[in-house]
Design an enzyme around this catalytic site. Structure first.
Site, PDB file in Angstrom:
ATOM      1  N   GLY A  16       0.821  -1.199   0.000  1.00 34.18           N
ATOM      2  CA  GLY A  16       0.000   0.000   0.000  1.00 34.18           C
ATOM      3  C   GLY A  16       0.855   1.247   0.000  1.00 34.18           C
ATOM      4  O   GLY A  16       2.037   1.200   0.341  1.00 34.18           O
ATOM      5  N   ASP A 125       8.184  -9.254  10.441  1.00 36.44           N
ATOM      6  CA  ASP A 125       8.842  -8.401   9.438  1.00 36.44           C
ATOM      7  C   ASP A 125       9.351  -7.114  10.077  1.00 36.44           C
ATOM      8  O   ASP A 125       9.192  -6.033   9.534  1.00 36.44           O
ATOM      9  CB  ASP A 125       7.863  -8.100   8.302  1.00 36.44           C
ATOM     10  CG  ASP A 125       8.572  -7.463   7.106  1.00 36.44           C
ATOM     11  OD1 ASP A 125       9.783  -7.709   6.932  1.00 36.44           O
ATOM     12  OD2 ASP A 125       7.926  -6.702   6.357  1.00 36.44           O
TER      13      ASP A 125
END
Ligand SMILES: Nc1ncnc2c1ncn2[C@@H]1O[C@H](COP(=O)(O)OP(=O)(O)OP(=O)(O)O)[C@@H](O)[C@H]1O
Length: 452
Positions: A16, A125
């Site tokens: 995004g 992550d």
């Protein structure tokens, strides 16, 4: 979306792009992440139950999701706004951060991790781009990757920087858990002290090589399970003795070195939990840790005085450039060995089958990152040119021949149930524990994408 005024794009991630925006009704500044994939129904927006649980994730050091909006098949996440990310803070900086700054940030991140891990979630992550900073507050962001791993093309490929990836993930373990976040934090902490990535591998094979060259190759004493994992995929670790981290991070004290060393342990079981890390002497002078976050195993301290130890000495040590030694070398001097801390290594992402659009953006952004870009070394091939270590190539070749499929057949382990990778929206899906089916390969490499 007409409730918001979009002001400026502040980030362009894999899934995004993020805008600074103002809520017209309240005047509140927010960050709006517009997902690149289209969502044609709410059902398609993965499990909204899980979105709900993300909204329940309520910690001062976790970026708050305020709203989820789907409009014209586009999905928007409205987050609290943060001024910048840690990578942006580091990339153009000449002067090292003070120990107090690093301590303060890390202490906050470990509190958030303790909170998340206790609730059965892990991030998977963590990297400087996902740690957002406003003044002296830091928050963990970007819990969406895991969800996107399971979605359909063009977002099927797992995209993540490998520099913070734990060895068990690199070796395709099915059973990794919250300790992958602790590994990442060790690498991030070191980077905060030196302003250079600790393990800047240019491929997954090179990543393992870099790790070996710093912490020494694993043995049956330091990581018996890792040797088994390697054997399962027919991988042979390059042989390095490793170096003492204080040689690579000369600007800090023994407490910090000891914490980073334990975080960057081969064996996930030897890495401290987040709650244990909070009890480490490095954080002796930090703010009070709520009892609920304290490790049961750790000695409970009385709440120390507020704030971190004052600003400590700041030694601005920079290391010289070098090259990665061959894996045949069993012991090396730190200055030669740790090219990674000093070389202007370009920050890159593991990208497999990346689409051209992303590629273009990545290359564009590379020009914004002089600190990490070695002169005249823009392409992966030219990056490799300087790498003469045969061991690195050997490892790459070996790893390139492996596939997840072979581990699936040879190991056949059941998918583990309890921990949830990334955050809530994919809870219950075992897939999150599996690396996508990309055997370890000399990955195509790209620069990080960081706006601004
Ligand atoms: N709440 C926020 N406030 C300010 N900036 C933000 C916020 N959330 C994200 N950003 C910026 O946008 C960037 C990309 O956001 P994010 O990591 O969520 O996107 P992504 O598509 O999941 O990225 P990635 O490629 O890391 O998976 C961040 O690195 C950060 O700079």
């Amino acid at each position: 979306m007409e409730r918001f005024n979009l002001i400026k794009e502040v980030g362009d991630g894999t899934f995004g792009c993020v805008w600074r925006a103002i809520n017209k009704q309240t005047g509140e500044v927010v960050a709006i992440k517009k997902m690149k994939k289209k969502y044609y129904s709410w059902e398609e927006c993965v499990n909204l139950r899980e979105v709900k649980s993300l909204r329940k994730m309520n910690h001062p050091n976790v970026v708050k999701l305020k709203e989820v909006i789907r409009e014209n098949d586009i999905l928007y996440f409205v987050f609290e706004y943060m001024e910048c990310n840690l990578y942006q803070l580091m990339k153009d900086r000449e002067k090292l951060f003070s120990e107090a700054e690093v301590r303060n940030w890390c202490f906050q991140v470990f509190q958030a991790l303790a909170y998340m891990h206790q609730r059965g979630y892990f991030h998977r992550d963590l990297k400087p781009e996902n740690l957002l900073v406003t003044k002296d507050i830091i928050k963990i962001a970007d819990f969406g990757l895991a969800r996107e791993i399971n979605s359909q093309p063009p977002y099927t490929e797992y995209v993540s920087t490998r520099w913070y990836r734990a060895p068990e993930v690199l070796l395709q373990s099915y059973l990794y858990g919250s300790k992958v976040d602790m590994w990442a934090m060790g690498a991030i902490m070191a980077e905060l002290f030196t302003l250079r990535p600790l393990f800047p591998g240019i491929s997954e094979a090179d990543e393992i090589c870099k790790i070996c060259s710093v912490i020494g190759s694993p043995t049956k004493d330091t990581w018996a399970d890792g040797l088994n994992l390697a054997r399962d995929i027919n991988y042979q670790f390059p042989q390095f003795a490793g170096v003492h981290l204080s040689a690579l991070i000369p600007s800090t004290n023994n407490d910090a070195i000891s914490l980073i060393t334990s975080l960057c342990s081969w064996d996930p079981l030897r890495r401290p939990t987040a709650a244990e890390a909070l009890q480490h002497p490095f954080f002796q002078s930090c703010f009070y840790v709520p009892p609920s976050l304290r490790s049961k195993a750790a000695v409970i301290r009385t709440p120390p005085s507020a704030g971190t130890r004052g600003a400590l000495e700041q030694r601005s040590a920079r290391r010289n450039c070098g090259t990665l030694p061959s894996s045949k070398i069993t012991s090396s001097s730190p200055s030669k060995l740790h090219a990674s801390l000093s070389t202007g290594v370009q920050r890159k992402l593991d990208l497999v089958n990346q689409d051209a659009m992303k590629n273009d953006k990545s290359l564009k952004s590379s020009s914004k990152q002089p600190r990490y870009q070695p002169p005249g070394k823009n392409s992966p091939s030219s990056l490799n040119k300087g790498r003469t270590a045969r061991g690195v190539l050997d490892s790459t070749e070996k790893l390139a021949n492996m596939s997840l499929g072979s581990r699936r057949q040879s190991v056949g382990q059941p998918r583990p149930p309890p921990m949830k990778a990334g955050v809530p929206w994919i809870s219950g899906s075992g897939d999150m524990f599996l690396k996508p089916s990309k055997g370890i390969q000399p990955a195509r490499t790209y620069t990080r994408k960081v706006a601004g």
